[in-house]
Scaffold this motif. Structure first.
Motif, mmCIF file in Angstrom:
data_model
loop_
_atom_site.group_PDB
_atom_site.id
_atom_site.type_symbol
_atom_site.label_atom_id
_atom_site.label_comp_id
_atom_site.label_asym_id
_atom_site.label_seq_id
_atom_site.Cartn_x
_atom_site.Cartn_y
_atom_site.Cartn_z
ATOM 1 N N SER A 47 -46.310 20.223 -19.950
ATOM 2 C CA SER A 47 -45.471 19.112 -19.492
ATOM 3 C C SER A 47 -45.849 17.873 -20.299
ATOM 4 O O SER A 47 -47.037 17.637 -20.555
ATOM 5 C CB SER A 47 -45.669 18.856 -18.000
ATOM 6 O OG SER A 47 -46.960 18.332 -17.745
ATOM 7 N N THR A 49 -45.020 13.771 -20.350
ATOM 8 C CA THR A 49 -44.411 12.635 -19.643
ATOM 9 C C THR A 49 -44.779 11.351 -20.374
ATOM 10 O O THR A 49 -45.829 11.259 -21.017
ATOM 11 C CB THR A 49 -44.892 12.558 -18.185
ATOM 12 O OG1 THR A 49 -46.322 12.442 -18.173
ATOM 13 C CG2 THR A 49 -44.468 13.793 -17.399
ATOM 14 N N TYR A 130 -47.762 18.875 -13.771
ATOM 15 C CA TYR A 130 -48.121 17.536 -14.238
ATOM 16 C C TYR A 130 -49.630 17.403 -14.285
ATOM 17 O O TYR A 130 -50.213 16.827 -15.191
ATOM 18 C CB TYR A 130 -47.585 16.462 -13.283
ATOM 19 C CG TYR A 130 -46.093 16.213 -13.354
ATOM 20 C CD1 TYR A 130 -45.483 15.822 -14.536
ATOM 21 C CD2 TYR A 130 -45.302 16.348 -12.223
ATOM 22 C CE1 TYR A 130 -44.124 15.568 -14.592
ATOM 23 C CE2 TYR A 130 -43.943 16.089 -12.265
ATOM 24 C CZ TYR A 130 -43.352 15.713 -13.452
ATOM 25 O OH TYR A 130 -42.017 15.465 -13.501
ATOM 26 N N SER A 131 -50.256 17.886 -13.222
ATOM 27 C CA SER A 131 -51.704 17.837 -13.073
ATOM 28 C C SER A 131 -52.126 19.143 -12.413
ATOM 29 O O SER A 131 -51.344 20.086 -12.312
ATOM 30 C CB SER A 131 -52.126 16.625 -12.227
ATOM 31 O OG SER A 131 -51.545 16.703 -10.934
ATOM 32 N N ASP A 134 -49.756 19.080 -9.054
ATOM 33 C CA ASP A 134 -48.354 18.652 -9.013
ATOM 34 C C ASP A 134 -47.514 19.478 -9.975
ATOM 35 O O ASP A 134 -47.716 19.438 -11.194
ATOM 36 C CB ASP A 134 -48.241 17.167 -9.373
ATOM 37 C CG ASP A 134 -48.989 16.294 -8.378
ATOM 38 O OD1 ASP A 134 -48.995 16.658 -7.188
ATOM 39 O OD2 ASP A 134 -49.557 15.265 -8.798
ATOM 40 N N CYS A 136 -44.312 20.274 -12.089
ATOM 41 C CA CYS A 136 -43.201 19.508 -12.673
ATOM 42 C C CYS A 136 -41.990 20.396 -12.920
ATOM 43 O O CYS A 136 -40.882 19.888 -13.125
ATOM 44 C CB CYS A 136 -43.624 18.829 -13.962
ATOM 45 S SG CYS A 136 -43.909 19.939 -15.343
#
Length: 721
Positions: A47, A49, A130-131, A134, A136
């Protein structure tokens, strides 16, 4: 594979989290166009961002790295540009063909995602994070046969992304299967305007932020004050600010209150600047910075007169709205950093005398008053002009003298009557004293029929004080031409001056008479006359004439600094033709028949259009002949179309006599030139000047313009001087 991230804006923060990497990667791309690369092993899911728009490219490394195919480059589609359905091709000449699908958690419904009418419920989907916690989105890949294929999401409100790629032993391809080409919907946040104004005593500067674009989600922005820009002092004039603001979903505006510190100083308007820093998913446009102007509300200092000789000796009376002074107060007047003592008269009048300034132009003036009952500080601008323009009289004994003292006066002999030889006439010496009881100036003749020698020693008349409280009073020494010295040339000059004044008064009188007479013409008749006038006018000619004239400055302040381009029009005239304007200026000495007129409001900003705006004059009033022509060609049509008439008629007049909107005005910029020191003056004198250093080439009298030249050694062959 290798990935390259390219920033479209400065200060772009990027976070990369890949399933095969041991740590989260973070990058800060400082400038637009800067980039960063990273590589991943096979079967990595990542991911990416950022807080600002990016371009992300994926590079397959080819046979040497992957064991198959040639390298290829493929653009990665951002989530914001995913679409609901696609039609794409798999190329027939490649042995292996794949597509990879990307779905956000909100749209992850495998049973509703179809490739050629077969849903992907049984495909293997991998979560991308994302982490560590989380998610995504989700990714799956599947092979396809060559030919045309269709991909779609059964829920028309849901979006998916797709990439297509394939390999031969020594060949490959890759491309995004499609994307939405509409602009990415980000939250767009900006200041509501580029400049905010606040009075010093209003306590807060209320600054408004507005949001557009995507308003469905929270949006975060940071607002701060710039301590390095503007002349307002942080903590003294305003309280510095740095604050994070969160726009809730559907929230369109935010207000920030910046504390303004009030004081009692009479000072110039001051300003400071605010800036914005975007959070994730926020684009800053159009106003990322805003200026806050703090208007001084403590009154304005007025200098009378506001100009004087550069050699000093000009008496000045200082007044201000909130100035209260007493005789026992200590008064300090500071001209361009030079301190002089002032004093206060019995009736509270503050009096200063300018020192020798040794330069011309606008110089800063400060007034400091310290007393038992009050203190006061104020600022203004004093205009120092050449002694050739003001016949300043220097009192060599100092600004304060006693009655009965002998004083030595000096002045510029050429400045008394610049058009005549200085030794061709005599002078009288006058003393003007300010009477505190009557508030008037009283003239006393000290010497008569004296040679114009440039200096004289003379006694100040003795007189008893009118009362016990009288201590000091303003007085001015003046030099004037004696009556017996007025020869024929001087008399002619006085006659011409009298004629010029009479013509000016006649123009004002005729203007008022004509305005009264023409106002008696009935409205229907004026309308017909205006229409008839419009039929013979040409808009193209009006625009051409306007383009050939000098542009209007955008503010009155620019007229003050630019100098000799325009002169103030008589208020009794401008109030008739341009009601609602505060000041109107006409072009001084136009070089063509036509002339420019510029009008301004009480804030000093230019007014464009009916009826307060200025107009172009086809015939500019310069003398009796052109004044008559001006009345016929420009003034009479104005009465028919605008005076006591409907605005529709006045619009016609401004169509053919338009206002200049100052769009052609360009700020004054410094200029540079190189070359041999062979100079030509404005009056055609040619000479060579080989001095080394910095020199003044042109300096205007009375106006603030100076042309400086820096002379350095020229280098020739082999760097020889």
């Amino acid at each position: 594979d290798l990935y390259r991230i390219l920033a479209s804006q400065s200060s772009t923060s990027v976070t990369v989290n890949c399933s095969t990497l041991s740590e989260v990667l973070t990058y800060n791309l400082d400038t637009a166009g800067s980039w960063q690369e990273f590589t991943t092993p096979d079967k990595s899911f990542c991911s990416i961002t950022s807080d600002k728009p990016l371009l992300v490219m994926q590079f397959a490394l080819g046979n040497n790295e992957d064991g198959i195919g040639d390298p290829f480059m493929m653009m990665i589609t951002p989530v914001e540009q995913y679409s609901n359905n696609y039609v794409f091709n798999v190329l027939p000449e490649f042995e292996i063909n794949y597509i990879t699908l990307y779905v956000t958690p909100e749209d992850f419904q495998p049973e509703s995602i179809f490739v050629d009418d077969t849903n992907l419920e049984n495909s293997t989907w991998v979560a991308v994070y994302y982490s560590s916690a989380d998610i995504c989105g989700y990714i799956t890949s599947t092979s396809l046969l060559p030919g045309e294929h269709q991909l779609y999401h059964a829920d028309v409100s849901s979006q998916i992304g797709v990439s297509a790629y394939g390999f031969n032993a020594f060949n490959s391809y890759g491309y995004p299967g499609g994307l939405q080409l509409e602009p990415v919907q980000l939250a767009i946040i900006s200041f509501s305007q580029s400049e905010f104004t606040v009075l010093e005593n209003e306590e807060f500067a209320r600054v408004k932020l507005v949001r557009s674009g995507d308003i469905s989600r929270e949006a975060v922005v940071l607002i701060g004050s710039d301590p390095y820009k503007g002349d307002a002092a942080a903590r003294s004039d305003y309280m510095p600010i740095i604050e994070i603001l969160t726009f809730l979903p559907e929230e369109l505006t935010k207000r920030v209150d910046v504390v303004i510190n009030d004081d009692t100083n009479v000072e110039f308007d001051e300003s400071f600047f605010l800036y914005l820093v975007s959070g994730e998913g926020v684009h800053l446009s159009p106003f990322q910075r805003a200026k806050v102007v703090i208007r001084n509300d403590d009154g304005k200092i007025t200098l009378t007169p506001r100009y004087g000789s550069e050699i000093g000796g000009t008496p000045i009376i200082v007044t201000a709205d909130k100035l209260e002074a007493f005789e026992e107060d200590n008064v300090t007047c500071v001209f361009d950093g030079i301190k002089t003592d002032g004093f206060v008269t019995k009736d509270g009048l503050v009096f200063c005398v300018s020192p020798e300034l040794r330069r011309t132009g606008r110089v800063p003036f400060e007034l400091h008053i310290e007393g038992d009952k009050n203190s006061f500080t104020g600022f203004a601008k004093f205009i120092s002009v050449s002694h050739d323009k003001v016949a300043g009289v220097m009192v060599e004994n100092g600004p304060v003298v006693a009655t009965g003292d002998m004083v030595r006066l000096s002045w510029s002999r050429e400045a008394i009557l610049p058009t005549e030889p200085h030794d061709s006439y005599n002078i009288n010496v006058m003393l003007r004293e300010y009477d505190q009881e009557s508030g008037e100036w009283i003239d006393t003749e000290l010497a008569k029929e004296m040679p114009n020698s440039g200096s004289i020693e003379i006694a100040v008349p003795e007189r008893a004080p009118k009362n016990d409280n009288e201590s000091a009073a303003p007085a001015v020494f003046q030099i004037e031409v004696s009556e017996s010295s007025t020869d024929t040339q001087i008399q002619k000059r006085g006659l011409f001056s009298a004629i010029a004044k009479a013509v000016k008064k006649a123009v004002k009188f005729v203007t008022k008479v004509v305005s009264v007479v023409l106002s008696l013409v009935l409205e229907p008749a004026r309308r017909l006359l205006c229409e008839a006038w419009g039929l013979i006018e040409s808009r193209e000619r009006s625009q051409q004439i306007l383009s050939e004239l000098p542009p209007c400055p955008c503010t009155v302040a620019e007229i003050d600094t630019r100098g000799d381009g325009f002169e103030l029009e008589d208020r009794s005239i401008s109030s008739i033709f341009h009601p609602g304007s505060d000041k109107c200026f006409r072009q001084r000495r136009p070089s063509t028949t036509a002339g420019q007129q510029c009008c301004y409001d009480d804030a000093g900003d230019i007014i464009v259009g009916q009826v307060a705006g200025g107009t172009v004059d086809f015939i500019a009033p310069k003398d009796i002949k052109t004044t008559i022509g001006h009345f016929i060609v420009d003034v009479v049509p104005h009465f028919f179309c605008c005076t006591n008439s409907f605005l529709s008629n006045c619009e016609k007049y401004y169509r053919y006599r338009p206002s200049d909107d100052c769009s052609r005005t360009r700020p004054q910029q410094p200029a540079f030139a190189r070359g041999d020191p062979h100079l030509v003056t404005l009056d055609g004198l040619r000479y060579t000047f080989n001095g080394r250093g910095e020199f003044t080439l042109i300096e205007t009298q009375g106006d603030m313009f100076t042309l400086q030249g820096r002379m350095t050694l020229a280098k020739g062959v082999n760097n020889m001087h």
